[in-house]
Scaffold this motif. Structure first.
Motif, PDB file in Angstrom:
ATOM      1  N   MET A   1      66.861  -3.357  39.255  1.00 42.67           N
ATOM      2  CA  MET A   1      67.557  -2.124  39.597  1.00 42.67           C
ATOM      3  C   MET A   1      68.673  -2.420  40.580  1.00 42.67           C
ATOM      4  O   MET A   1      68.428  -2.898  41.674  1.00 42.67           O
ATOM      5  CB  MET A   1      66.602  -1.125  40.238  1.00 42.67           C
ATOM      6  CG  MET A   1      65.534  -0.674  39.271  1.00 42.67           C
ATOM      7  SD  MET A   1      64.385   0.441  40.036  1.00 42.67           S
ATOM      8  CE  MET A   1      65.415   1.842  40.347  1.00 42.67           C
ATOM      9  N   LEU A  15      67.406  12.009  50.891  1.00 37.12           N
ATOM     10  CA  LEU A  15      66.051  12.479  51.171  1.00 37.12           C
ATOM     11  C   LEU A  15      66.071  13.760  51.979  1.00 37.12           C
ATOM     12  O   LEU A  15      65.042  14.301  52.317  1.00 37.12           O
ATOM     13  CB  LEU A  15      65.275  11.410  51.948  1.00 37.12           C
ATOM     14  CG  LEU A  15      64.929  10.181  51.135  1.00 37.12           C
ATOM     15  CD1 LEU A  15      64.334   9.116  52.028  1.00 37.12           C
ATOM     16  CD2 LEU A  15      63.981  10.524  50.016  1.00 37.12           C
ATOM     17  N   ALA A 335      57.394  17.310  50.041  1.00 38.14           N
ATOM     18  CA  ALA A 335      57.512  16.456  48.857  1.00 38.14           C
ATOM     19  C   ALA A 335      58.038  17.261  47.661  1.00 38.14           C
ATOM     20  O   ALA A 335      58.916  16.800  46.916  1.00 38.14           O
ATOM     21  CB  ALA A 335      56.163  15.825  48.529  1.00 38.14           C
ATOM     22  N   LYS A 338      61.812  18.029  47.980  1.00 43.69           N
ATOM     23  CA  LYS A 338      62.701  16.907  47.681  1.00 43.69           C
ATOM     24  C   LYS A 338      62.823  16.706  46.168  1.00 43.69           C
ATOM     25  O   LYS A 338      63.917  16.427  45.648  1.00 43.69           O
ATOM     26  CB  LYS A 338      62.215  15.636  48.391  1.00 43.69           C
ATOM     27  CG  LYS A 338      62.487  15.695  49.897  1.00 43.69           C
ATOM     28  CD  LYS A 338      62.071  14.443  50.642  1.00 43.69           C
ATOM     29  CE  LYS A 338      60.621  14.422  50.985  1.00 43.69           C
ATOM     30  NZ  LYS A 338      60.276  13.413  52.020  1.00 43.69           N
ATOM     31  N   GLN A 355      61.195  12.879  35.156  1.00 49.69           N
ATOM     32  CA  GLN A 355      59.794  13.186  35.453  1.00 49.69           C
ATOM     33  C   GLN A 355      59.479  12.714  36.875  1.00 49.69           C
ATOM     34  O   GLN A 355      59.657  11.538  37.169  1.00 49.69           O
ATOM     35  CB  GLN A 355      58.876  12.424  34.495  1.00 49.69           C
ATOM     36  CG  GLN A 355      58.731  13.042  33.140  1.00 49.69           C
ATOM     37  CD  GLN A 355      57.684  14.139  33.128  1.00 49.69           C
ATOM     38  OE1 GLN A 355      58.000  15.301  33.006  1.00 49.69           O
ATOM     39  NE2 GLN A 355      56.417  13.766  33.278  1.00 49.69           N
ATOM     40  N   PRO A 356      59.002  13.579  37.732  1.00 50.89           N
ATOM     41  CA  PRO A 356      58.740  13.150  39.109  1.00 50.89           C
ATOM     42  C   PRO A 356      57.304  12.659  39.319  1.00 50.89           C
ATOM     43  O   PRO A 356      56.439  12.832  38.453  1.00 50.89           O
ATOM     44  CB  PRO A 356      58.940  14.449  39.895  1.00 50.89           C
ATOM     45  CG  PRO A 356      58.428  15.502  38.955  1.00 50.89           C
ATOM     46  CD  PRO A 356      58.752  15.016  37.550  1.00 50.89           C
ATOM     47  N   LYS A 357      57.100  12.039  40.454  1.00 53.39           N
ATOM     48  CA  LYS A 357      55.758  11.789  40.977  1.00 53.39           C
ATOM     49  C   LYS A 357      55.767  12.289  42.407  1.00 53.39           C
ATOM     50  O   LYS A 357      56.783  12.161  43.100  1.00 53.39           O
ATOM     51  CB  LYS A 357      55.437  10.294  40.947  1.00 53.39           C
ATOM     52  CG  LYS A 357      54.465   9.926  39.855  1.00 53.39           C
ATOM     53  CD  LYS A 357      53.977   8.518  39.939  1.00 53.39           C
ATOM     54  CE  LYS A 357      52.872   8.344  38.898  1.00 53.39           C
ATOM     55  NZ  LYS A 357      52.335   6.992  38.858  1.00 53.39           N
ATOM     56  N   LEU A 358      54.674  12.852  42.838  1.00 56.43           N
ATOM     57  CA  LEU A 358      54.613  13.378  44.195  1.00 56.43           C
ATOM     58  C   LEU A 358      53.346  12.899  44.884  1.00 56.43           C
ATOM     59  O   LEU A 358      52.326  12.624  44.230  1.00 56.43           O
ATOM     60  CB  LEU A 358      54.621  14.910  44.202  1.00 56.43           C
ATOM     61  CG  LEU A 358      55.837  15.595  43.588  1.00 56.43           C
ATOM     62  CD1 LEU A 358      55.561  15.993  42.151  1.00 56.43           C
ATOM     63  CD2 LEU A 358      56.237  16.801  44.417  1.00 56.43           C
TER      64      LEU A 358
ATOM     65  N   GLU B  20      69.657   8.509  43.794  1.00 57.52           N
ATOM     66  CA  GLU B  20      68.482   9.346  43.538  1.00 57.52           C
ATOM     67  C   GLU B  20      67.229   8.475  43.525  1.00 57.52           C
ATOM     68  O   GLU B  20      67.168   7.464  42.834  1.00 57.52           O
ATOM     69  CB  GLU B  20      68.637  10.063  42.201  1.00 57.52           C
ATOM     70  CG  GLU B  20      67.780  11.297  42.122  1.00 57.52           C
ATOM     71  CD  GLU B  20      68.198  12.201  40.968  1.00 57.52           C
ATOM     72  OE1 GLU B  20      67.559  12.102  39.919  1.00 57.52           O
ATOM     73  OE2 GLU B  20      69.147  12.983  41.130  1.00 57.52           O
ATOM     74  N   PRO B  21      66.239   8.842  44.323  1.00 59.38           N
ATOM     75  CA  PRO B  21      65.077   7.975  44.435  1.00 59.38           C
ATOM     76  C   PRO B  21      64.251   7.919  43.145  1.00 59.38           C
ATOM     77  O   PRO B  21      64.174   8.909  42.419  1.00 59.38           O
ATOM     78  CB  PRO B  21      64.271   8.605  45.573  1.00 59.38           C
ATOM     79  CG  PRO B  21      64.783   9.994  45.701  1.00 59.38           C
ATOM     80  CD  PRO B  21      66.186  10.004  45.203  1.00 59.38           C
ATOM     81  N   PRO B  22      63.624   6.796  42.850  1.00 60.38           N
ATOM     82  CA  PRO B  22      62.750   6.717  41.673  1.00 60.38           C
ATOM     83  C   PRO B  22      61.477   7.543  41.907  1.00 60.38           C
ATOM     84  O   PRO B  22      61.188   7.918  43.037  1.00 60.38           O
ATOM     85  CB  PRO B  22      62.427   5.220  41.578  1.00 60.38           C
ATOM     86  CG  PRO B  22      62.597   4.702  42.964  1.00 60.38           C
ATOM     87  CD  PRO B  22      63.667   5.530  43.588  1.00 60.38           C
ATOM     88  N   PRO B  23      60.719   7.822  40.830  1.00 58.19           N
ATOM     89  CA  PRO B  23      59.559   8.705  40.961  1.00 58.19           C
ATOM     90  C   PRO B  23      58.614   8.278  42.096  1.00 58.19           C
ATOM     91  O   PRO B  23      58.201   7.125  42.168  1.00 58.19           O
ATOM     92  CB  PRO B  23      58.872   8.587  39.599  1.00 58.19           C
ATOM     93  CG  PRO B  23      59.989   8.270  38.662  1.00 58.19           C
ATOM     94  CD  PRO B  23      60.933   7.397  39.446  1.00 58.19           C
ATOM     95  N   GLY B  24      58.296   9.226  42.962  1.00 62.88           N
ATOM     96  CA  GLY B  24      57.366   8.984  44.064  1.00 62.88           C
ATOM     97  C   GLY B  24      58.042   8.620  45.357  1.00 62.88           C
ATOM     98  O   GLY B  24      57.486   8.870  46.433  1.00 62.88           O
ATOM     99  N   ALA B  25      59.252   8.044  45.285  1.00 66.64           N
ATOM    100  CA  ALA B  25      59.865   7.475  46.499  1.00 66.64           C
ATOM    101  C   ALA B  25      60.192   8.529  47.544  1.00 66.64           C
ATOM    102  O   ALA B  25      60.064   8.272  48.749  1.00 66.64           O
ATOM    103  CB  ALA B  25      61.122   6.694  46.138  1.00 66.64           C
ATOM    104  N   SER B  26      60.601   9.713  47.092  1.00 63.69           N
ATOM    105  CA  SER B  26      61.029  10.692  48.096  1.00 63.69           C
ATOM    106  C   SER B  26      59.855  11.201  48.929  1.00 63.69           C
ATOM    107  O   SER B  26      60.045  11.666  50.041  1.00 63.69           O
ATOM    108  CB  SER B  26      61.795  11.850  47.445  1.00 63.69           C
ATOM    109  OG  SER B  26      60.972  12.600  46.595  1.00 63.69           O
ATOM    110  N   SER B  27      58.629  11.099  48.399  1.00 63.23           N
ATOM    111  CA  SER B  27      57.465  11.546  49.182  1.00 63.23           C
ATOM    112  C   SER B  27      57.186  10.638  50.369  1.00 63.23           C
ATOM    113  O   SER B  27      56.646  11.094  51.380  1.00 63.23           O
ATOM    114  CB  SER B  27      56.212  11.588  48.291  1.00 63.23           C
ATOM    115  OG  SER B  27      56.261  12.634  47.350  1.00 63.23           O
ATOM    116  N   GLU B  81      56.426   0.926  38.902  1.00 61.59           N
ATOM    117  CA  GLU B  81      56.813   2.063  39.757  1.00 61.59           C
ATOM    118  C   GLU B  81      56.904   1.623  41.215  1.00 61.59           C
ATOM    119  O   GLU B  81      57.846   1.995  41.937  1.00 61.59           O
ATOM    120  CB  GLU B  81      55.793   3.197  39.623  1.00 61.59           C
ATOM    121  CG  GLU B  81      55.875   3.934  38.299  1.00 61.59           C
ATOM    122  CD  GLU B  81      54.725   4.918  38.099  1.00 61.59           C
ATOM    123  OE1 GLU B  81      54.947   5.929  37.426  1.00 61.59           O
ATOM    124  OE2 GLU B  81      53.605   4.664  38.611  1.00 61.59           O
ATOM    125  N   ALA B  84      60.043  -0.336  41.759  1.00 61.50           N
ATOM    126  CA  ALA B  84      61.248   0.512  41.834  1.00 61.50           C
ATOM    127  C   ALA B  84      61.369   1.162  43.213  1.00 61.50           C
ATOM    128  O   ALA B  84      62.454   1.217  43.799  1.00 61.50           O
ATOM    129  CB  ALA B  84      61.201   1.579  40.740  1.00 61.50           C
TER     130      ALA B  84
END
Lengths: 424, 93
Positions: A1, A15, A335, A338, A355-358, B20-27, B81, B84
């Protein structure tokens, strides 16, 4: 990346923690999309800053009734006499300085077809996307005998501020030997482990300052968040100062008699020297203005964008949402905000949100140096925010006290970190 | 459309998209402070290499590195993940 050239300020900005990280040049005013956020708590303030940080050309207005925000997390320490209320309070100066138009007013209506928010005084704000972060309101019709007037005598203290101080003053005035009674509603409500943390810290105060007193918890449930951990700690720390009455033991409070300060259950009556009524709750007022609330009293949302399933171009974040496995916590609110902000920026730019993850992490203090936690990782599955299997869970049972002390330290670090990101 | 064209000329959406952060990163920044002035016992994620961050996530996940809460969280992320997220935080200078 290849994420070259990202500097710290840009990342902070994306953020939502930026101070003045303005990148790019201003676009012509007519072309700039507009976002209005109603509600300046953990969810709303986070969303506003995250959008402004991700794309400074987007016009962001934050509508909030109060000039000072009083945080609920850690307010149980204030009730327990271990923290001063000003440590819970934050202003909006830094948010204004980051280029967000902070409007201190109460929203009075949402005209969805016209995409306008009406404000008290007759003015209004136009939006392309509206984010509503209304928190919770008390269901004043939810517990017979418990009214707004009664709350001035039997506080709920479930919105931090004057109610927090009222409960604190009542505990200070309590005669040694007096009984404190707390009632806890059925799910869902703001901060699932909150009542049990509060009861613990009240028991801590009683044990150290009013040793002949005790706290009784009347619960409308048979199980609760971090239950085994709390009960293990109560047995060790507060065997004489805290008693929990479960639903199946007659714990469900059916009405309040304010005159005698009595909690009435199906099986008995409990007169309190100090009464803390944690009443049933619903989505905050602004969610109703936006027609985003369903028959449950909460807001159904799309888990990728947090867009309302009832009201197009309206997004809901924080405690007011029906967020699947995610609890109603400040961590979740931050979370979610954001993720919602990133989705709103994408949608305004014509991109499809990913698709997000939280993550959620909630700490509770059972004593000042005794912390426990619950964590979870979530992703949308069939339209619902769902626990990622194999992840999450609570602190281990029977862990050494050093680990509890470590979690208490992490709890404080979390509070400092999140409040700096949102308000600093 | 006018907005998109103008924005493309300014290269801002491209920059924003990359950031833009990858999934999960912003938490993560809920607990891991991005600001050095924040008083916290929770270690920061910035100023570390992607390799270090990714290997720590794997160590938390396997239990090789003991933790209070990170083991429970790391189990919610695949190696890709976590990688990333690590690269994203490592790009913070």
């Amino acid at each position: 990346m290849a994420r070259l050239g990202l500097n710290r300020r840009q990342v902070l900005a994306s953020l939502g923690a930026a101070s003045v990280a303005q990148i790019g040049a201003p676009a012509c005013a007519q072309a700039a999309p507009r976002v209005v956020v109603i509600g300046g708590g953990f969810a709303g303030a986070t969303a506003a800053r995250a959008i402004k940080g991700a794309d400074p050309r987007i016009g962001v207005s934050l509508v909030e009734s109060n000039r000072t925000f009083t945080a609920c997390p850690f307010s149980n320490l204030v009730i327990g006499g271990l923290r001063a209320l000003p440590a819970q309070q934050f202003g909006y100066d830094k948010i204004s300085a980051s280029g967000i138009d902070v409007v201190f007013a109460t929203a009075t209506g949402v005209d969805a077809p016209a995409r306008r928010v009406a404000l008290e005084g007759g003015t209004s704000l136009a939006y392309d996307r509206l984010i509503v972060a209304p928190g919770i309101d008390i269901r004043w019709d939810g517990l017979p005998g418990y009214t707004e007037a009664v709350a001035a005598k039997m506080p709920h203290a479930w919105k931090a501020g004057e109610q927090t101080l009222l409960l604190r003053r009542q505990l200070e005035a309590l005669e040694d030997g007096g009984v404190v009674v707390m009632s806890v509603p059925a799910n869902p409500f703001r901060c699932p482990p909150g009542p049990y943390e509060r009861a613990s810290l009240i028991a801590h105060y009683l044990k150290t300052r009013k040793p002949k007193s005790k706290i009784l918890i009347l619960d409308a449930k048979d199980s609760f968040s971090k239950q085994r951990l709390f009960q293990e700690a109560w047995k060790e720390l507060y065997p004489d100062h805290l008693e929990w009455v479960a639903l199946s033991k007659g714990g469900r409070v059916t009405s309040i008699d304010a005159g005698t300060q009595t909690f009435i259950t199906e099986f008995g009556e409990y007169k309190a020297a100090v009464a803390n009524v944690i009443p049933p709750q619903k989505a905050g007022r602004a969610a109703f203005l936006a027609d985003a609330v369903d028959q449950t009293g909460w807001c159904p949302i799309d888990p990728v964008t947090f867009e309302s399933k009832r009201s197009p171009n309206v997004h809901i974040v924080g405690d007011a949402t029906i967020a699947g496995g995610m609890p109603k916590s400040a961590f979740s609110a931050n979370a979610q905000a954001k993720v919602c902000a990133a989705a709103v920026v994408d949608l305004l730019a014509g991109r499809t949100p990913a698709q997000p993850k939280l993550i959620n992490t909630c700490y509770s203090l059972v004593a000042p140096d005794y912390g426990i936690s619950v964590a979870g990782v979530y992703e949308p599955v069939n339209g619902v925010l769902t626990d990622v299997p194999g992840a999450g869970g609570v602190s281990p049972i029977e862990a050494p006290r050093a680990e509890r002390a470590q979690e208490a330290l992490f709890a404080e670090g979390w509070f400092n970190t999140i409040t700096a990101e949102v308000f600093g | 459309m006018r907005f998109l064209v103008l924005a493309a000329m300014l290269l801002v959406p491209a920059a924003a998209a990359r950031a833009e952060p990858p999934p999960g990163a912003s938490s993560c920044s809920g607990c891991h402070a991005l600001r050095p002035e924040v008083v916290t016992a929770v270690p920061g994620l910035t100023g570390r290499s992607a390799a270090e961050l990714a290997s720590q996530m794997q160590a938390f996940k396997s239990g090789q590195r003991p933790s209070t809460v990170m083991g429970r969280i790391a189990k919610g992320f695949s190696e890709a993940e976590a990688q990333a997220i690590a690269e994203w935080y490592a790009a913070v200078k």
